[in-house]
Motif scaffolding. Structure first.
Motif, short mmCIF file in Angstrom:
data_model
loop_
_atom_site.label_atom_id
_atom_site.label_comp_id
_atom_site.label_asym_id
_atom_site.label_seq_id
_atom_site.Cartn_x
_atom_site.Cartn_y
_atom_site.Cartn_z
N GLY A 1 0.80 -1.21 0.00
CA GLY A 1 0.00 0.00 0.00
C GLY A 1 0.84 1.26 0.00
N ASN A 2 1.91 1.27 0.79
CA ASN A 2 2.77 2.46 0.87
C ASN A 2 3.43 2.78 -0.47
N GLY B 1 -1.78 10.51 0.71
CA GLY B 1 -3.03 9.83 0.39
C GLY B 1 -3.67 9.20 1.62
N PHE B 2 -4.88 8.73 1.46
CA PHE B 2 -5.66 8.20 2.58
C PHE B 2 -5.73 6.68 2.54
N ALA B 3 -5.62 6.08 3.72
CA ALA B 3 -5.80 4.64 3.90
C ALA B 3 -6.95 4.42 4.87
N LEU B 4 -7.91 3.59 4.48
CA LEU B 4 -9.08 3.34 5.32
C LEU B 4 -9.35 1.84 5.42
N GLY B 5 -9.89 1.43 6.57
CA GLY B 5 -10.27 0.04 6.76
C GLY B 5 -11.50 -0.07 7.63
N LEU C 1 2.21 5.54 8.49
CA LEU C 1 0.94 6.26 8.50
C LEU C 1 0.98 7.36 9.55
N SER C 2 0.16 8.37 9.34
CA SER C 2 0.02 9.45 10.31
C SER C 2 -1.46 9.76 10.48
N GLU C 3 -1.78 10.56 11.48
CA GLU C 3 -3.17 10.98 11.74
C GLU C 3 -4.10 9.77 11.83
N ILE C 4 -3.63 8.73 12.50
CA ILE C 4 -4.43 7.50 12.62
C ILE C 4 -5.61 7.73 13.56
N VAL D 1 -1.03 8.65 4.57
CA VAL D 1 0.26 8.04 4.29
C VAL D 1 1.34 9.10 4.31
N ILE D 2 2.41 8.85 5.04
CA ILE D 2 3.50 9.81 5.17
C ILE D 2 4.25 9.95 3.85
#
Length: 272
Positions: free
Chosen positions: A146-147, A154-158, A201-204, A271-272
């Motif tokens: 993913g990275n 960009g955004f990662a969601l689950g 990741l950041s802002e989790i 994503v950082i």
């Protein structure tokens, strides 16, 4: 609670039982149906976990966004974003699910590809603005790619299912195993947050969601339990449990059906 106090036999002890959401379980489900869709009948109080997840994804999209759905199943959820993004790509390792997705897809903005994520992702670097998974593989950290394929920032969601209760496990002890003590949402939020640390990741953010579902009939209690299992398991459960489930269902159901609480965890990160 001890085995001697169980009201029903434990289906997981049947020799043909398959661990839900295991590789073998998904293979069986794909061989029997071309869709990943729950077979039991029920109704929900709004908002549902899925509707909240959909709203969150949509809020992060622009008409220039490229989106990747990892573990898209038969693509029904994926296709909801074709009017909100430039391109939506759904991937799943089950060819029958992807075949169904391609059959129902009428949008030029969407495409579906059979991909085994354990072998990597067939996309160039920095291809997507947003990657999400709805109860599928998480592509960040470890060997996940993913990275690599998502753009910086960009955004990662689950969205993850964390079990069901609302009396279900107490009423049908043995058929469903008793819950652990304590607040399942609090424990799950903490664990889910910790699991997503150190993944680039950041802002989790982790949100716990209680979803209220009403099972329509006693049979739906059994169908929910036996989702993805073999005919031999279903036959055994129906023969040993249906009569007792009917009695308990009739005593506890409301006009909507038997109330069940489904616990979910929604992860949002950048994503950082």
């Amino acid at each position: 609670m001890s085995e001697s106090t169980a009201l029903f036999p434990d289906p997981s002890r049947h020799p043909d039982w398959i661990q839900p959401h295991s590789e073998k379980w998904y293979a069986r489900l794909a061989s029997e149906t071309d869709e990943y869709k729950y077979p039991w009948k029920s109704q929900f109080d709004e908002p549902t976990a899925e509707s909240l997840f959909k709203e969150k994804i949509a809020s992060l999209l622009t008409t220039d966004s490229r989106v990747l759905d990892v573990g898209c199943g038969h693509g029904e959820f994926t296709l909801q974003f074709v009017t909100k993004a430039k391109e939506v790509v759904g991937i799943d390792k089950r060819e029958s699910f992807i075949a169904t997705a391609n059959r129902i897809n009428t949008s030029e903005n969407a495409r579906f590809v059979t991909v085994d994520v354990d072998n990597g992702l067939p996309f160039p670097d920095n291809e997507f603005d947003l990657i999400y998974t709805k109860k599928g593989p998480w592509m960040f950290g470890g060997a996940g790619e993913g990275n690599r394929v998502i753009k910086p920032g960009g955004f990662a969601l689950g969205l993850y299912h964390g079990g069901s209760d609302g009396g279900l496990r107490t009423l049908f002890n043995g058929l469903y195993q008793p819950s652990v003590s304590g607040n399942p949402l609090e424990a799950g939020i903490k664990q889910t947050y910790e699991d997503h640390q150190n993944q680039g990741l950041s802002e989790i953010d982790v949100q716990g969601i209680e979803e209220i579902e009403y099972l329509s009939t006693p049979e739906d209690v059994l169908i929910k339990k036996c989702f993805g299992q073999s005919k031999s398991v279903k036959k055994y459960v129906w023969e040993t449990c249906l009569s007792g489930v009917e009695d308990i269902f009739d005593k506890n159901a409301t006009t909507k059906g038997l109330s069940v609480i489904n616990y979910h965890y929604m992860v949002t990160a950048r994503v950082i």
